[in-house]
Motif scaffolding. Sequence first.
Motif, mmCIF file in Angstrom:
data_model
loop_
_atom_site.group_PDB
_atom_site.id
_atom_site.type_symbol
_atom_site.label_atom_id
_atom_site.label_comp_id
_atom_site.label_asym_id
_atom_site.label_seq_id
_atom_site.Cartn_x
_atom_site.Cartn_y
_atom_site.Cartn_z
ATOM 1 N N ASN A 148 0.945 -1.105 -0.042
ATOM 2 C CA ASN A 148 0.098 -0.009 -0.012
ATOM 3 C C ASN A 148 0.617 1.141 -0.006
ATOM 4 O OD1 ASN A 148 -2.253 -1.331 -0.036
ATOM 5 N ND2 ASN A 148 -2.384 -1.652 2.267
ATOM 6 N N LEU A 149 2.221 1.200 0.117
ATOM 7 C CA LEU A 149 2.886 2.454 -0.035
ATOM 8 C C LEU A 149 4.049 2.415 -1.286
ATOM 9 C CD1 LEU A 149 4.430 2.264 3.593
ATOM 10 C CD2 LEU A 149 2.450 3.621 2.647
ATOM 11 N N VAL A 173 -2.046 9.422 5.840
ATOM 12 C CA VAL A 173 -1.493 8.834 6.796
ATOM 13 C C VAL A 173 -1.893 7.547 6.541
ATOM 14 C CG1 VAL A 173 -1.401 8.553 9.392
ATOM 15 C CG2 VAL A 173 -1.719 10.860 8.361
ATOM 16 N N PHE A 174 -0.784 6.561 6.850
ATOM 17 C CA PHE A 174 -0.881 5.304 6.876
ATOM 18 C C PHE A 174 -0.410 4.720 8.285
ATOM 19 C CE2 PHE A 174 -0.792 6.151 2.578
ATOM 20 C CZ PHE A 174 -1.723 5.027 1.745
ATOM 21 N N ALA A 175 -1.161 3.537 8.886
ATOM 22 C CA ALA A 175 -1.036 3.319 10.181
ATOM 23 C C ALA A 175 -0.791 1.548 10.262
ATOM 24 C CB ALA A 175 -2.045 3.638 11.173
ATOM 25 N N SER A 186 -8.610 2.333 12.573
ATOM 26 C CA SER A 186 -9.322 1.527 11.353
ATOM 27 C C SER A 186 -10.766 1.463 11.918
ATOM 28 C CB SER A 186 -8.715 0.277 11.257
ATOM 29 O OG SER A 186 -8.773 -0.388 12.573
ATOM 30 N N GLY A 187 -11.123 1.728 13.151
ATOM 31 C CA GLY A 187 -12.678 1.283 13.553
ATOM 32 C C GLY A 187 -12.599 0.193 14.519
ATOM 33 N N ARG A 197 -4.515 2.965 5.093
ATOM 34 C CA ARG A 197 -4.606 4.423 4.999
ATOM 35 C C ARG A 197 -5.575 4.634 6.162
ATOM 36 N NH1 ARG A 197 -7.120 8.726 0.683
ATOM 37 N NH2 ARG A 197 -6.447 10.500 2.350
ATOM 38 N N VAL A 198 -5.178 5.645 7.078
ATOM 39 C CA VAL A 198 -6.141 6.195 7.987
ATOM 40 C C VAL A 198 -7.231 7.244 7.290
ATOM 41 C CG1 VAL A 198 -6.265 7.417 10.171
ATOM 42 C CG2 VAL A 198 -4.221 6.154 9.623
ATOM 43 N N THR A 199 -8.471 6.881 7.284
ATOM 44 C CA THR A 199 -9.495 7.706 6.501
ATOM 45 C C THR A 199 -10.341 8.305 7.346
ATOM 46 O OG1 THR A 199 -10.723 5.525 6.103
ATOM 47 C CG2 THR A 199 -9.159 6.298 4.456
ATOM 48 N N GLY A 200 -11.739 7.906 7.510
ATOM 49 C CA GLY A 200 -12.802 8.770 8.260
ATOM 50 C C GLY A 200 -12.676 10.254 7.998
#
Length: 551
Positions: A148-149, A173-175, A186-187, A197-200
Amino acid sequence: MEEERPLFYGESSKPVQATLSSLKMLDVGKWPIFSLCSEEELQLIRQACVFGNAGNEVLYSTVNDEIFVLGTNCSGCLGLGDAQSTIEPRRLDSLSGKKIACLSYGSGPHVVLATTEGEVFTWGHNAYSQLGNGTTNHGLVPCQISTNLSNKQVIEVACGSYHSLVLTSDGEVFAWGYNNSGQVGSGPTANQPIPRRVTGCLQNKVVVNIACGQMCSMAVVDTGEVYVWGYNGNGQLGLGSGGNQPTPCRVAALQGIRVQRVACGYAHTLVLTDEGQVYAWGANSYGQLGTGNKSNQSYPTPVVVEKDRIIEIAACHSTHTSAAKTQGGHVYMWGQCRGQSVILPHLTHFSCTDDVFACFATPAVSWRLLSVEPDDHLTVAESLKREFDNPDTADLKFLVDGKYIYAHKVLLKIRCEHFRSSLEDCEDDIIEMSEFSYPVYRAFLEYLYTDSISLSPEEAVGLLDLATFYRENRLKKLCQQTIKQGICEENAIALLSAAVKYDAQDLEDFCFRFCINHLTVVTQTSGFAEMDHDLLKNFISKASRVGAFKN
């Protein structure tokens, strides 16, 4: 071990000596672990990070872009392929030739490193998938993380105790890693084995800065808002409640305040605003919030350091120590300092915040990558900087206020549209300039050679006038940044007036916000009393629209 010593010096000692002459030495003398290195070895260090649960591990890079490690090697965190401790520096061959942009570390410890090319490498403790390689096996050697990077350039990294964050050049941002309190964002609270990826709330935001506490995560976006997620048992998310947050949430209490940087301690948070103010929240049992007491705070609370604006804040997820540096160069510390609880910012004799952590943090670890830049490695840009105001090579003189400034016609024509036309058929070697003062015109010419300005905030107003006149938009932005640093209640109206006069919208917005935030004092100044009628009318109208006069 003896056969490894030549690795320090590369193929020949000559290139090293040549580089050494142009290098400032990185001052690591206050970190005890470096007493294991010889004076010759210390002179080659360009970047360093001291880490580990007792500050007993170190990674450093040399002038030759070789990376060395030293220390107890818990969980294979030195990346040498084994778990053996080493009391002598050993070269990390797998990263040889890589230039380090930034690195961070966890409590295991695990290490996350980004190169100047934007690649990410991880190694060390991995019981919670904090290495992001899809496994829970400890990583004994650096492993590149590309899931993913692969098409992303990573520009910043941050580690909590057992989770990892990275920030990409496009503001994402990725975590990954430990997620028991939602710190991956992620929830759900299952551990995250690969970068996600950190979304929301962050989905369409551009993030400019990241940080991690022990089990929480923070992001600053380009509009100055702060988003937080993860563990909140001590109020370290600043949301006013004790509940954990499994996805990013905006810190609403900072509404109207523009944050530039965030720093996280073990369970406390510091932010730095664009006005040079510091706010703190979270755990406070050691006085690490600097509020004068030991009560936890679940909302942002101002930290009063001194009149001077703050330009740097420092904290580290493995300590309860806080530090800050002012524009005037003063370094303050508070929180847990060598076993003492310092509940208010204490002025130190240090010149950098790094030394606070070397001498007073428990453990004594780096809060960031220590680094030194080459002093006079002559790139093209450095060469041009050296030629500014040099009478030996100049072919043009400006006479301003009875003083000469030496310049080069070809460079001025290349760098500035105004000079491209005005010098086209110019045979003169002296040009008289009466429209602007000597400090202002000199700063302008120097900017054309250096891409930077070195003027006081007061003089930068004159340079803003010049930048507007010559339509130098980038210079105009730099002037606005400099002027912002000098704002205070006494001059806020004068600076607002200048911003309006020179159509500097960003500065105007900043000055207006400052005036509203300090309205009572500003309205009692002579500047306000002497304010231009139209400007006053506009100011009152705008202020009423944002509710400044509700009370």
